[in-house]
Design an enzyme around this catalytic site. Structure first.
Site, mmCIF file in Angstrom:
data_model
loop_
_atom_site.group_PDB
_atom_site.id
_atom_site.type_symbol
_atom_site.label_atom_id
_atom_site.label_comp_id
_atom_site.label_asym_id
_atom_site.label_seq_id
_atom_site.Cartn_x
_atom_site.Cartn_y
_atom_site.Cartn_z
ATOM 1 N N GLU A 1 0.772 -1.237 0.000
ATOM 2 C CA GLU A 1 0.000 0.000 0.000
ATOM 3 C C GLU A 1 0.808 1.295 0.000
ATOM 4 O O GLU A 1 0.912 1.991 1.019
ATOM 5 C CB GLU A 1 -0.992 0.003 1.169
ATOM 6 C CG GLU A 1 -2.061 -1.072 1.040
ATOM 7 C CD GLU A 1 -3.223 -0.906 2.000
ATOM 8 O OE1 GLU A 1 -4.241 -1.573 1.781
ATOM 9 O OE2 GLU A 1 -3.097 -0.106 2.962
ATOM 10 N N VAL A 2 1.355 1.619 -1.142
ATOM 11 C CA VAL A 2 1.869 2.977 -1.352
ATOM 12 C C VAL A 2 0.692 3.936 -1.219
ATOM 13 O O VAL A 2 -0.396 3.674 -1.749
ATOM 14 C CB VAL A 2 2.507 3.094 -2.751
ATOM 15 C CG1 VAL A 2 2.874 4.537 -3.069
ATOM 16 C CG2 VAL A 2 3.740 2.182 -2.842
#
Length: 342
Positions: free
Chosen positions: A141-142
């Site tokens: 999860e950037v």
């Protein structure tokens, strides 16, 4: 769309080696061998194992061999019970999707990035050449879209470093906005034929995160039914979480949730994956334990219909606790039914 065999029906082991207090007690007791046996008996084909760098690295970057031992256990248990496994780096030094972790600087710090590459080289040496049984997920999860091109560069370089050690291991790459399905189009063309495009789905967020204490603006007492119309969900979203993209465009405001919702949400990513001949995978999806179990079951039915239609692999969040636990007490009345839709 290219198919990823062996990773169609899975579940996350969240909270075991990641998002935890990182104590030996936690590592030894949160997930045990009998849990892997149970997952196998459900008929699933893989688990996703999130790990934080804290498990295997000291603050100065020195490796903790004891930490790798827990990953070794997961690999061995999965082999024993016929499951494949995704090794997901949930937090790296200098970056976490959770602001509360106070990890900062990764996308602009070459030293932090080099440490990330070296850790993946270590993982590749240990787990990268044992066939299809283990796949690698570079980073969970950037968050911000502004990191998109930096992340494309970093992920490409990391894959290059891994490939020097493990030329055939499957590698998952996700995009910005917390692995949003909308970010798939902005991922770089696959490095090679062993790349998987990864996204997460907790949509509609107003339903799956109703009452969530960590969502900015959400009232803890807020509840909404799966039977709410799209207009009702949109209005509730604007009130409870106005900072979050809503995703109800193109839908009849008076209609209610159905599989059509997910088909519309995934369409662009499916088209991109087909065009680039890349498998598409949903690494997290689920419903908060504050929703009714009956509504949760219906949500799983709807999303499963589209996963099956397009051959999208997936791993539900999560096996135990973490506000989404499928084996927790409140889910017992519907668990046997939900398992059929994982």
């Amino acid at each position: 769309m290219k198919e990823w065999k062996g990773y169609k029906h899975g579940i996350n082991l969240g909270g075991w080696l990641s998002q935890c207090d990182h104590t030996k007690e936690r590592y030894d007791n949160f997930i045990k061998e009998e849990d892997i046996k149970t997952i196998s008996e459900w008929g699933l084909d893989h688990v996703r194992v999130p790990v934080d760098y804290n498990l295997v690295e000291e603050t100065d970057g020195t490796y903790k061999e004891s930490g790798f031992g827990y990953i070794d256990n997961a690999v061995q248990w999965c082999e024993k019970y016929g499951l494949n496994m995704i090794l997901d780096l949930h937090k790296t030094f200098g970056y976490s999707f959770d602001d509360g972790e106070k990890e900062e600087g990764f996308f602009d710090n070459n030293d932090y990035q080099e440490r990330f590459y070296r850790l993946w080289e270590k993982f590749a040496e240990k787990y990268g050449n044992i066939g299809e049984r283990v796949a690698f997920e570079l980073l969970n999860e950037v968050t911000d879209k502004e990191y998109s091109e930096k992340w494309n560069d970093i992920s490409y370089k990391c894959i290059e470093r891994i490939r020097a050690i493990a030329p055939d291991v499957k590698i998952l790459v996700g995009g910005y906005w917390n692995n949003s399905v909308e970010a798939v189009k902005d991922l770089r063309d696959p490095y090679d034929e062993n790349i998987i495009y990864n996204f997460h789905c907790y949509e509609p967020l107003i339903f799956t995160h109703q009452g969530a204490y960590w969502v900015q603006g959400m009232r803890p007492e807020f509840r909404i039914s799966i039977d709410a119309t799209y207009d009702e969900m949109k209005k509730a979203s604007e009130k409870e979480m106005s900072h979050v993209a809503l995703g109800f465009d193109g839908l009849d405001p008076e209609a209610k949730m159905s599989a059509e919702y997910f088909e519309l949400q995934f369409k662009e990513a499916i088209d991109v994956a087909e065009e680039r001949n890349v498998p598409l995978y949903c690494g997290e999806y689920g419903v908060i334990n504050l929703a009714s179990p009956e509504d949760t079951l219906i949500w799983y039915q709807y999303i499963n219909e589209i996963f099956e239609k397009y051959g999208i692999g997936r791993a539900a969040w999560s096996f135990r606790e973490m506000d989404f636990g499928l084996v927790d007490e409140h889910m017992k009345g519907v668990l046997d039914k939900i398992i059929k839709y994982l």
